[in-house]
Design an enzyme around this catalytic site. Structure first.
Site, PDB file in Angstrom:
ATOM      1  N   ARG A  80       0.848  -1.193   0.000  1.00 23.70           N
ATOM      2  CA  ARG A  80       0.000   0.000   0.000  1.00 23.70           C
ATOM      3  C   ARG A  80       0.885   1.245   0.000  1.00 23.70           C
ATOM      4  NH1 ARG A  80      -1.799   0.726   4.333  1.00 23.70           N
ATOM      5  NH2 ARG A  80      -1.237  -1.112   5.518  1.00 23.70           N
ATOM      6  N   TYR A 208      -1.487  -3.435  -6.851  1.00 20.29           N
ATOM      7  CA  TYR A 208      -1.321  -4.129  -5.562  1.00 20.29           C
ATOM      8  C   TYR A 208      -2.636  -4.152  -4.770  1.00 20.29           C
ATOM      9  CZ  TYR A 208      -0.387  -5.225  -0.804  1.00 20.29           C
ATOM     10  OH  TYR A 208      -0.482  -5.809   0.430  1.00 20.29           O
ATOM     11  N   LYS A 217      -9.719  -2.076   1.513  1.00 27.25           N
ATOM     12  CA  LYS A 217      -9.360  -0.937   2.370  1.00 27.25           C
ATOM     13  C   LYS A 217     -10.120   0.326   1.966  1.00 27.25           C
ATOM     14  CE  LYS A 217      -6.269  -3.438   4.452  1.00 27.25           C
ATOM     15  NZ  LYS A 217      -6.556  -3.950   5.789  1.00 27.25           N
ATOM     16  N   HIS A 237     -10.675  -2.068  11.462  1.00 24.80           N
ATOM     17  CA  HIS A 237      -9.612  -2.951  10.971  1.00 24.80           C
ATOM     18  C   HIS A 237      -9.441  -4.085  11.988  1.00 24.80           C
ATOM     19  CE1 HIS A 237      -5.133  -3.164   9.469  1.00 24.80           C
ATOM     20  NE2 HIS A 237      -5.909  -3.968   8.781  1.00 24.80           N
ATOM     21  N   SER A 259      -1.436  -3.717  10.287  1.00 22.40           N
ATOM     22  CA  SER A 259      -1.178  -4.666   9.202  1.00 22.40           C
ATOM     23  C   SER A 259       0.034  -5.546   9.524  1.00 22.40           C
ATOM     24  CB  SER A 259      -0.883  -3.896   7.914  1.00 22.40           C
ATOM     25  OG  SER A 259      -1.926  -2.980   7.673  1.00 22.40           O
ATOM     26  N   CYS A 261       0.509  -7.895  11.708  1.00 22.96           N
ATOM     27  CA  CYS A 261       0.810  -8.134  13.130  1.00 22.96           C
ATOM     28  C   CYS A 261       0.086  -9.379  13.641  1.00 22.96           C
ATOM     29  CB  CYS A 261       0.413  -6.936  13.979  1.00 22.96           C
ATOM     30  SG  CYS A 261       1.533  -5.552  13.822  1.00 22.96           S
ATOM     31  N   ASP A 286      -9.683  -9.519   8.873  1.00 19.23           N
ATOM     32  CA  ASP A 286      -9.099  -8.189   8.607  1.00 19.23           C
ATOM     33  C   ASP A 286     -10.049  -7.019   8.894  1.00 19.23           C
ATOM     34  OD1 ASP A 286      -6.859  -6.641   7.669  1.00 19.23           O
ATOM     35  OD2 ASP A 286      -7.926  -6.294   5.788  1.00 19.23           O
ATOM     36  N   ARG A 375       1.627 -12.374  -0.689  1.00 22.31           N
ATOM     37  CA  ARG A 375       0.271 -12.624  -0.196  1.00 22.31           C
ATOM     38  C   ARG A 375      -0.337 -13.902  -0.763  1.00 22.31           C
ATOM     39  NH1 ARG A 375      -2.082  -8.592   3.379  1.00 22.31           N
ATOM     40  NH2 ARG A 375      -0.452  -7.028   3.542  1.00 22.31           N
TER      41      ARG A 375
HETATM   42  C1  OXD Z   1      -3.226  -4.564   5.233  1.00 24.04           C
HETATM   43  C2  OXD Z   1      -3.910  -5.712   4.608  1.00 24.04           C
HETATM   44  O1  OXD Z   1      -2.290  -4.017   4.632  1.00 24.04           O
HETATM   45  O2  OXD Z   1      -4.808  -6.264   5.250  1.00 24.04           O
HETATM   46  O3  OXD Z   1      -3.628  -4.184   6.334  1.00 24.04           O
HETATM   47  O4  OXD Z   1      -3.590  -6.065   3.463  1.00 24.04           O
HETATM   48 MN    MN Z   2      -5.334  -5.211   7.055  1.00 24.69          MN
END
Ligand code: OXD
Ligand code: MN
Length: 592
Positions: A80, A208, A217, A237, A259, A261, A286, A375
């Site tokens: 991002r 991306y 998002k 989130h 993100s 974590c 998420d 990913r």
């Molecule tokens: C992030 C995702 O970047 O969930 O938070 O992809």
């Molecule tokens: Mn996320």
């Protein structure tokens, strides 16, 4: 409001609203073809076949990874881009110091020039999608227009995409408009714009995930958080997980972490053998949309239908569910390959990398085989721990909200807020070491209130006021907690084993919610009484436990002073209640 239906290229019925907008975009972007996605399996197969034939996708070993493919993104386009992401509200103040802002007219004009003719020679895909179960009153729809077939394949997994969503839009009328073009992938011509008052998004120059899968998002967090404030709910989130205790009772918690974590790992947690009788059900990994329910509790739906998860680190011992789930029908992005044409990433315990994520022969001197933000995209229903309640239109009732960050120092293993109001302060205090999910330096601590720094679509001051208002209106609000799985000792060793063992902390949290666990008051919140955190069968020293539950006074006073400074940046938007709460924490620290 019901709108008229009429026939349109291949889909029998469509809303006039959508058709008019599509026609305007077509005129601007000049694609060779327009294709309306119906969301069928046959369509997915066909698109996949086309990408494979063009060499944009690569089939993986179909014996060991049936239905799996690899996509390699442009090396400049792997995360991002927060510095190129804007909230284009009419007033700058409404976006707040937590967002980049651009005047909506200026942003529209800039984007118009970028989009002009950008789809020449390409197919323009029209993707109607629904965030949340199609029959849920809490779900919201959108339409993404994109020139990337890779985006279509991802959105087909991540959302309820296709005909059914378009039918809902036709009866509802309203939808979020998302326009996306990969452009020429030039980072200098890359922008992600949000127009919250118009429920619209424009994203240019990136393919991306977080920049291009606009349902995620852009819609489900930035636009939805704005909508949620207007309508009295919360778009967060957060993962959502169901925990069934050995007595057979299931409770749901929602947890916010920045993100990369470990949200996906926590949502799919495998109970350790030393805690028999527990079961875990993933509702979401998420994003949570939280609505006050008729019973005065907070109810949650997961607006997504798939996972766009971080691959590195996934193996049978860190996340057995994910490890199994991604062995079929999974789209991998930016991982390495073994000699057997299997995907490979750092942390994978089987095989060795032959080539890296850029397709070069693997050489550790060049860096990791898989990009740290590589990913997997996979349907949620493939998760062995998938909770069917994720499809319940009413959502699930939430017993506890949990906040956490990646903090080497300071933040203890777990503490509980004294009230909802204190909990809003605790959520706002989240800070975390940055990860590879966003472009920029990795490992520096930054403030990330509610793990929403990159995603809140409006001024954090107003956002906290909204949180306070939502809580005040709940008869039975969830309790609020803060956790930190990432504390290290002076030698840099993790103090807490994490992963499945985190269930021990969740069990204490649920006991607190049930009123059956005691707590000791500390200046920052309530902590488990000695012996109430179940450590039976866990190899952890008493010293480590002491360190994990310590509240070092001088360090915390410093932290609170710096957090107070941060809050003051929100000026007149900062609710007085937040200042009252932080002053109370400071008073308690001074008195301790
Ligand atoms: C992030 C995702 O970047 O969930 O938070 O992809
Ligand atoms: Mn996320």
């Amino acid at each position: 409001m019901a709108t008229a239906l009429h026939t349109f290229a291949g889909l029998s019925e469509v809303s006039n609203n959508v058709a008019d907008w599509v026609a305007g975009v077509q005129q601007l972007t000049q694609p060779d073809r327009v294709y309306w996605c119906d969301g069928s399996a046959a369509e997915e197969q066909r698109l996949r076949g086309e990408l494979l034939a063009r060499g944009e996708l690569r089939e993986l070993n179909q014996k060991s990874f049936p239905g799996c493919c690899l996509y390699r993104s442009n090396p400049s386009d792997v995360a991002r881009v927060e510095h190129l992401t804007y909230i284009c509200s009419r007033s700058k103040d409404a976006a707040g110091p937590n967002n980049n802002w651009m005047d909506p007219a200026a942003a529209r004009a800039k984007m118009r020039e970028l989009f002009r003719g950008s789809m020449r020679g390409r197919t323009m895909y029209v993707l109607p999608y629904c965030m949340g179960p199609l029959d849920s009153p809490y779900a919201r729809c959108g339409v993404e227009i994109t020139d990337s077939a890779y985006v279509v394949l991802n959105m087909a997994i991540m959302t309820r995409m296709g005909r059914a969503a378009l039918e809902r839009i036709a009866t509802e009328g309203g939808f979020v408009r998302g326009l996306h073009s990969i452009g020429d992938l030039d980072p200098a011509r890359r922008f992600i714009m949000h127009y919250p008052e118009e429920l619209s998004i424009e994203s240019f120059g990136s393919g991306y995930g977080g920049n291009a899968l606009l349902g995620k998002k852009c819609h489900a967090l930035r636009i939805a958080s704005w909508q949620a404030r207007d309508e009295g709910w919360l778009a967060e989130h957060m993962l959502i997980v169901g925990l069934q205790n050995p007595r057979g009772e299931t409770h749901y918690v929602a947890a916010a972490f920045p993100s990369a974590c470990g949200k996906t790992n926590l949502a799919m947690l495998i109970p350790p053998a030393s805690l028999p009788g527990w079961k875990v059900f993933t509702i979401g990994d998420d994003i949570a949309w939280l609505q006050p329910g008729p019973d005065g509790r907070l109810w949650a739906i997961n607006p997504e239908s798939g996972y766009f998860g971080v691959v590195p680190g996934t193996n049978a011992s860190t996340n057995r569910n994910a490890d199994q789930m991604i062995r079929r029908d999974t789209l991998f992005t930016n991982v390495g390959l073994t000699a057997d044409n299997e995907p490979w990433w750092e942390g994978r315990t089987e095989g060795r990398p032959l080539t890296d994520w850029l397709g070069r022969p693997y050489n550790p001197d060049n860096g990791p085989a898989a990009h740290p933000n590589s990913r997997f995209t996979v349907a949620a229903s493939q998760n062995p721990a998938y909770g069917r309640e994720a499809e319940d239109p009413r959502g699930v009732p939430i017993s506890a909200l949990i906040f956490g960050g990646r903090r080497r120092e300071l933040a203890p293993l777990v503490y509980e807020a004294r009230s909802w109001q204190h909990g809003v302060l605790v959520g706002a205090s989240v800070a975390s070491e940055t990860t590879a999910a966003a472009a920029g330096q990795v490992g520096v601590v930054r403030r990330d209130p509610m793990a929403m720094k990159p995603f809140a679509g409006y001024n954090f001051g107003d956002y906290w006021a909204h949180w306070l208002a939502v809580g005040a209106a709940l008869k039975n609000p969830p309790r609020i907690f803060h956790v930190n799985w990432f504390r290290q000792n002076a030698a840099g060793k993790f103090l807490w084993p994490g992963f499945g063992e985190n269930l021990r902390v969740l069990a204490w949290i649920l006991d607190r919610c049930a009123g059956s666990a005691g707590a000791v008051e500390t200046p920052i919140g309530n902590m488990p009484l000695t012996g109430e955190l179940n450590t039976a069968g866990l190899d952890i020293s008493p010293e480590a436990l002491t360190e994990l539950t310590a509240v070092p006074n001088a360090a915390w006073r410093k932290e609170i002073a710096s957090f107070r400074q941060y809050l003051l940046e929100f000026g007149s938007h900062l609710p007085d209640a937040m200042l009252a709460e932080i002053d109370e924490v400071a008073r308690r620290l001074a008195a301790a």
